[in-house]
Motif scaffolding. Structure first.
Motif, PDB file in Angstrom:
ATOM      1  N   ILE A   1     -33.444  69.596 -63.752  1.00  0.00           N
ATOM      2  CA  ILE A   1     -32.128  70.141 -63.397  1.00  0.00           C
ATOM      3  C   ILE A   1     -31.753  69.561 -62.036  1.00  0.00           C
ATOM      4  O   ILE A   1     -32.421  69.829 -61.033  1.00  0.00           O
ATOM      5  CB  ILE A   1     -32.169  71.685 -63.344  1.00  0.00           C
ATOM      6  CG1 ILE A   1     -32.486  72.241 -64.736  1.00  0.00           C
ATOM      7  CG2 ILE A   1     -30.856  72.232 -62.820  1.00  0.00           C
ATOM      8  CD1 ILE A   1     -32.548  73.762 -64.794  1.00  0.00           C
TER       9      ILE A   1
ATOM     10  N   TRP B   1     -26.425  73.074 -70.205  1.00  0.00           N
ATOM     11  CA  TRP B   1     -27.645  73.871 -70.317  1.00  0.00           C
ATOM     12  C   TRP B   1     -27.837  74.399 -71.736  1.00  0.00           C
ATOM     13  O   TRP B   1     -28.920  74.283 -72.325  1.00  0.00           O
ATOM     14  CB  TRP B   1     -27.627  75.039 -69.305  1.00  0.00           C
ATOM     15  CG  TRP B   1     -28.741  75.991 -69.628  1.00  0.00           C
ATOM     16  CD1 TRP B   1     -28.629  77.193 -70.246  1.00  0.00           C
ATOM     17  CD2 TRP B   1     -30.151  75.763 -69.428  1.00  0.00           C
ATOM     18  NE1 TRP B   1     -29.881  77.737 -70.455  1.00  0.00           N
ATOM     19  CE2 TRP B   1     -30.831  76.887 -69.961  1.00  0.00           C
ATOM     20  CE3 TRP B   1     -30.892  74.725 -68.861  1.00  0.00           C
ATOM     21  CZ2 TRP B   1     -32.224  76.997 -69.927  1.00  0.00           C
ATOM     22  CZ3 TRP B   1     -32.284  74.848 -68.844  1.00  0.00           C
ATOM     23  CH2 TRP B   1     -32.920  75.962 -69.364  1.00  0.00           C
TER      24      TRP B   1
ATOM     25  N   ASN C   1     -27.480  76.176 -62.588  1.00  0.00           N
ATOM     26  CA  ASN C   1     -28.292  75.858 -63.773  1.00  0.00           C
ATOM     27  C   ASN C   1     -29.730  76.352 -63.613  1.00  0.00           C
ATOM     28  O   ASN C   1     -30.344  76.839 -64.566  1.00  0.00           O
ATOM     29  CB  ASN C   1     -28.292  74.342 -64.023  1.00  0.00           C
ATOM     30  CG  ASN C   1     -27.035  73.882 -64.742  1.00  0.00           C
ATOM     31  OD1 ASN C   1     -26.557  74.561 -65.658  1.00  0.00           O
ATOM     32  ND2 ASN C   1     -26.481  72.745 -64.346  1.00  0.00           N
TER      33      ASN C   1
END
Ligand code: F6P
Length: 529
Positions: free
Chosen positions: A137, A173, A202
């Protein structure tokens, strides 16, 4: 000579027809450079030998500034920082603020290697068993480098599957998470600052997702950051935090901790080869004479096309499907680095800095936007790249077609097709005025510039080299333009305004916004109900 005076003088030296220049048998040898596994050909540009000498004279400051960068001087003057991504793949001591940075670099690499090996051989387990998937991420430099490289080196993957989530759009996501089992997924939060709103949003969503399925929601989290206090606040155990220093710019950071997902995918040995490939280009950049220096020649072609000829964009066209994210990676590297408007001293630039960089892999682009490249009125300098061999030996007939297409495109751009030639191809179908009209649509002006980078095969070493070539190219252009290639203040205003707009999307008073923004917001809020 002052750079812009030199550019003005060079404008008078444009106009040579590339095909005419190529009748000189010595040209291809002179306008070509080799470094490590690469050969770079810039003979299909309109740069004459004379113009090249003038361009080289404008690069006179490059050696000193290059040596200052490698030595750890604080050349990123607006942020008071050294620029040492080269140290992440280096071997020699580099002193910053009186201390050698290399022991720290080596320790971090060793820690990454140990962790990657543990994950890959199952010593490090998820709460449901062996790690099968890794999600990185991050965004910008904390995403594009590893995402591009993981895709590029697919034939070398023998570790867990790697996924990349970058966009704050929840779709990114959600689409990724639905393919994953939280109990066997490792989440890597990659953020130099650990303040980037997209990444933290996220990461929090990922932590909530973990918490729904496993006992310890952050036990399968690792972090890559310069801000270790913030990673601890997030709940990530320091043993799984891989730190780096502020002298690594985000878009230059794939060589260190930000490359962890790549190391997990291809293994520490292949990651070392990736570093070695970049180091080879560093050595070449430091030692080769400017006229034979591949990143310098790439930069001079860039300056010639953008500042001298005035072409506004440049296309990067890898004939290598696994390099499909390279154009996006280079967009950040080049446009965030050299998309600047003032000199180091803060004075307005007298001309444009970096061009718009864009592209797609060949041959796909041929069936999409090459029409404009061949017949549109604004020339687009094209940077082709192709390997001698593909990574799929059983499909070598595909690769032959790929090479043929790559060379055919640069040849077509060079030669073009005259009205008479166009007419001859259709003379059996049309006549008279209609023949002339039809032929006009089939004329290619030609004389369109391109460069070609070739290499034996896309390996970790070659990929490391390609990235390093472009990094140093950006540096050389930045030095010649007298700009700071290592800050990115242009991204700040939008971030600040997004923060102020957040509450307005929740319905807060928007009266201090401009009329256009207010009207758009009003409509969106109405539709949101
Ligand atoms: O790694 P971070 O700090 O989350 O930053 C991500 C990206 O955001 C930027 O700062 C631009 O907003 C890039 O320079 C950087 O690569």
């Amino acid at each position: 000579m002052d750079f812009w005076t030199g550019i003005e003088a060079l404008r008078a030296k444009q106009g040579a027809r590339i095909a005419d220049l190529l009748t000189d048998d010595t040209r291809t040898a002179r306008l070509r450079a080799a470094a490590g596994p690469f050969v770079f050909d810039l003979s299909k540009t309109s740069i004459t030998g004379d113009a090249l000498n003038d361009l080289l004279a404008l690069a006179v400051d490059v050696p000193d500034r290059r040596d200052a960068m490698f030595a750890g001087e604080k050349i990123n003057a607006t942020e008071g920082r050294a620029v040492l991504h080269t140290a992440l793949r280096g071997t020699e001591p580099v002193i910053v603020d009186g201390a050698d940075v290399m022991p720290g670099v080596r320790d971090t690499l060793d820690a990454m290697r140990a962790f990657a090996s543990d994950v890959r051989d199952g010593t490090f387990q998820g709460q449901g068993g062996r790690i099968t998937d890794v999600v990185n991420i991050g965004i910008g430099g904390s995403d594009l480098g590893p995402a591009m490289a993981v895709l590029a080196l697919a034939p070398f993957h023998d570790g867990p599957r790697c996924h990349f989530v970058s966009n704050v759009d929840g779709a990114d996501w959600a689409d990724t998470a639905k393919t994953l089992d939280p109990a066997t997924t490792l989440v890597i939060v990659a953020s130099k600052t650990f303040t980037t709103i997209e990444t933290l949003t996220n990461a929090r969503t990922a932590r909530d997702w973990m918490a729904e399925s496993v006992t310890d929601p952050t036990a399968q989290f690792a972090a890559l950051s310069t801000a270790q206090d913030k990673t601890s606040d997030f709940g990530i155990d320091p043993s799984r935090v891989f730190g780096f220093e502020d002298w690594v710019g985000g878009r230059y950071s794939v060589w260190g901790p930000i490359g962890l997902s790549l190391m997990l995918a291809i293994g520490p040995r292949n990651f070392d080869a990736f570093l070695t490939g970049a180091r080879q280009i560093d050595d070449h950049f430091r030692t080769a004479p400017l006229a034979e220096n591949l990143p310098v020649l790439l930069a001079l072609a860039g300056i010639w096309h953008h500042q001298v000829c005035g072409y506004p964009t440049r296309a990067v066209l890898p004939y290598d499907n696994r390099l499909s994210r390279l154009p996006a990676y280079l967009q950040q590297l080049e446009m965030e680095s050299n998309g600047k408007g003032v000199t180091m001293a803060g004075d307005p630039l007298q001309g444009p800095a970096g061009p718009v960089v864009w592209g797609e892999p060949g041959t796909n682009g041929q069936h999409a936007f090459y029409q404009l490249i061949h017949q549109g009125k604004t020339p687009v300098p094209c940077e082709f790249m192709v390997a001698a061999e593909g990574s799929e030996p059983l499909l070598d007939h595909h690769h032959k077609l790929l090479i043929a297409n790559c060379l055919a495109q640069s040849e077509a751009l060079l030669k073009g097709r005259s009205h008479a030639e166009a007419r001859a191809t259709i003379a059996n179908r049309f006549e008279g005025e209609e023949l002339e009209r039809q032929a006009a649509h089939r004329v290619f002006e030609g004389n369109r510039p391109s460069t070609t980078l070739i290499y034996p095969r896309l390996t970790p070493e070659v990929l490391g080299g390609i990235i390093a070539l472009y990094e140093h190219r950006v540096f050389v252009e930045g030095v010649m333009l007298d700009i700071n290639s290592f800050d990115q203040w242009g991204v700040e205003l939008g971030k600040e305004l997004a923060t102020s707009l957040g509450p307005l999307v929740d319905g807060a008073d928007a009266s201090d916004k401009d009329a256009s923004t207010r009207a758009l917001l009003e409509q969106l809020l109405e539709w949101r109900g």
